[in-house]
Structures are given as structure tokens and as C-alpha cells.
Design an enzyme around this catalytic site. Sequence first.
Site, mmCIF file in Angstrom:
data_model
loop_
_atom_site.group_PDB
_atom_site.id
_atom_site.type_symbol
_atom_site.label_atom_id
_atom_site.label_comp_id
_atom_site.label_asym_id
_atom_site.label_seq_id
_atom_site.Cartn_x
_atom_site.Cartn_y
_atom_site.Cartn_z
ATOM 1 N N GLY A 97 0.837 -1.208 0.000
ATOM 2 C CA GLY A 97 0.000 0.000 0.000
ATOM 3 C C GLY A 97 0.868 1.253 0.000
ATOM 4 N N GLY A 116 -0.479 4.857 -1.088
ATOM 5 C CA GLY A 116 -1.577 5.487 -0.345
ATOM 6 C C GLY A 116 -1.141 6.654 0.523
ATOM 7 N N ILE A 128 -0.982 -1.981 -5.636
ATOM 8 C CA ILE A 128 -1.626 -2.480 -6.858
ATOM 9 C C ILE A 128 -1.666 -1.382 -7.915
ATOM 10 C CG2 ILE A 128 -3.030 -4.362 -5.908
ATOM 11 C CD1 ILE A 128 -5.394 -2.350 -5.854
ATOM 12 N N ASP A 152 -0.135 -7.449 -5.504
ATOM 13 C CA ASP A 152 -1.484 -7.508 -4.942
ATOM 14 C C ASP A 152 -1.467 -8.411 -3.713
ATOM 15 O OD1 ASP A 152 -4.142 -7.677 -4.382
ATOM 16 O OD2 ASP A 152 -4.771 -8.358 -6.374
ATOM 17 N N TYR A 159 -16.226 -0.740 7.735
ATOM 18 C CA TYR A 159 -14.801 -0.479 7.943
ATOM 19 C C TYR A 159 -14.434 -0.764 9.414
ATOM 20 C CZ TYR A 159 -10.587 2.521 8.219
ATOM 21 O OH TYR A 159 -9.324 3.024 8.414
ATOM 22 N N LYS A 218 -11.843 -3.503 10.988
ATOM 23 C CA LYS A 218 -10.706 -3.111 11.827
ATOM 24 C C LYS A 218 -10.755 -3.840 13.180
ATOM 25 C CE LYS A 218 -8.385 -0.446 9.103
ATOM 26 N NZ LYS A 218 -7.095 -0.929 8.580
#
Length: 319
Positions: free
Chosen positions: A10, A13, A37, A54, A145, A149
Site C-alpha cells: 500500500g 496510499g 496495486i 497484490d 470499515y 478493523k
Amino acid sequence: MGKERILIIGAAGQIGSELTLALRSHYGSENVFATDIKMAPDDVVSGGPFQILDVMNDKMLIHFIIRHRITQVYHLAAVLSGNAEKLPIQAWNINMEGLMNVLEISKMVDRLKKVFWPSSIAVFGPTTPKKDTPQLTVMEPTTVYGITKLAGERWCEYYHRKYGVDTRSVRYPGLISYKTEAGGGTTDYAVEIYYDAVQDGQYECYLNQDTILPFMFMPEAIEATIQLMQAPRNKLSVHSSYNISGFSYSPNDFYNSIKSNIQEFDIEYKPDFRQEIADSWPDSIDDSVARNDWGFRSNIDLEQITERMLKNVRMKLKL
Ligand code: AKB
């Protein structure tokens, strides 16, 4: 301790693009492998190894980890709160499958010693005490979400207890950054507001003016993350996820802070579905356990952040 070889999943990001650069200066560029990705910002791609990868593809992931002799993984890829409400099942699959792949591989590969995985204030819900939310408290998240988490936290702790994987995590509050814009979160307004103030002199806010949420400035969040990963294992009492926080403010606070720098700045409030998400999250966070265990600190205030955000957003946009 041998040489660390770090994998970031990631890296394109909001957190990953800044954490990659910080880790490269700590451990040497050649030892920090950035992956995503999608393509990452130029400095991430050109400043050290970068590869498209990925996390959902467990075979490619284990191959990468073995081939590059990885000792630590920072797994940051996730669908954030606002986007997850639009595609709940996909968000569940992406957020959980990626983490499970990382945890399973870290169980199997001896050299891979530590895993960092970000949790969020989204693990809390409307039944949680809103002010100074404690480390250990009622956790009944009402968002997809938040559910991912909370489940992820339980899995991290499980792999630590059952298989000895050194899992480390923090519950990030809203993160304010200028390098890479966030995408699909509920706290993103606190980044967008600076961009729109600089570009258009006005901002349409999707939360009510008095919605208070906890935030941190990205450089402090990055520093805290690395500090936690470098802390001696015997100092850590939490292997689910640590509460951390900087300060708590509302959209109106950000507006006033920006307006004192840009007098003609204007704001309009048009709450949408994210208002309900924000209302279910804490106003402020008690991070005393992180302070006591590994020395977490946050010092910056809103005025300093506004100054740095306006300066850097103007530079980025060449205005
Ligand atoms: C979001 O708003 O979804 C994230 C978070 C608080 O985890 N920034």
C-alpha cells in the site's frame, strides 16, 4: 539484530507514500521494498525498489517475501470508511483477506519477524464513551470499515498469542497530510479543506460544523509508527492495537484556522451519509497506554498544522 528488509504493502496510499520515504532514510533505500496495486508517487518509485504487488494474491506475496528476505511487513492497503459503506462485501473481503494472507505468511516464514497493521478509531461505535475514549472499552462499531478493523485487531492479537507473530498496530485517528490525498474516508475533509481553500477560496463540507473528531498530523503519525515498530518487544502490553491521538477539532475549527490566513475563505455545510459515521466515532482519545509503554507523544497544534498545510499545498499545486 541482523539487517532489516522491509516490505510496504500500500505504498501509493496516504500513509504508505510518506512512510516509505521515512523508512528508507532509517534503514537504507535498498532495504525498503515499496509495493502497491497501483503506481506510487515519483519519489516512492524512483527512490528505491518499487513493484506492483497484490496482497490478495498469497502465492505472489509469499514468493516476494522469500525472494527479498523480508524481515518486517507494513500492511497498509485498505478500503476506508466512506467507500466501505458503498461496497460492504467487497470492503470486508479486501480488508480481511489481505491481512489474513500477511498473518499466515508471517506464521510460516521464520525470517519475517514483525508485522505492522493499521487499525483506526473506527473500531469504536455509538455505545463507546465519546470523551477520552479508553484503550479498553465497549467496542460495537456500526460501519463495515470499523467491523473489519475490530476483527483485524482480534486476529493480530490471536496470531501473537497463538503463533508468536510480533504484530504491532495503532488506531489511527484522522490523518492530515499534503503529500498524497486520502481517498474514501470520513476524516478526509480535514485534508480537502486545505486544497479547496488554496485553489477555490471555498469548501463544501460533508460534515456538520460542530462534529468533533480526533486527528493527527501525518509526520507525527509516521514517527509514532516507526517508534512503535522499534520499541523493545517486552515493553509492549498491547498486541491488538494502541490508541494514539494528537488533538480533537471540528470543521468549524479548521475553517477558523484557515480563515485567519485566507480572509476571503468561505465554507458551506452539506452533511451526507458520512455524518452518521462521524457521529458514531469518539470525540477524543486517551492514549496514555501508548505513552507509558513506548513513549508515544504528539506536540503539534492546529495553528502550526494550518501554516504547514497551506505552505505545502501551495507548493504542490505551484500556486
Ligand atoms: C477514515 O476516515 O475512514 C480513516 C480512519 C479514521 O480510519 N481516515
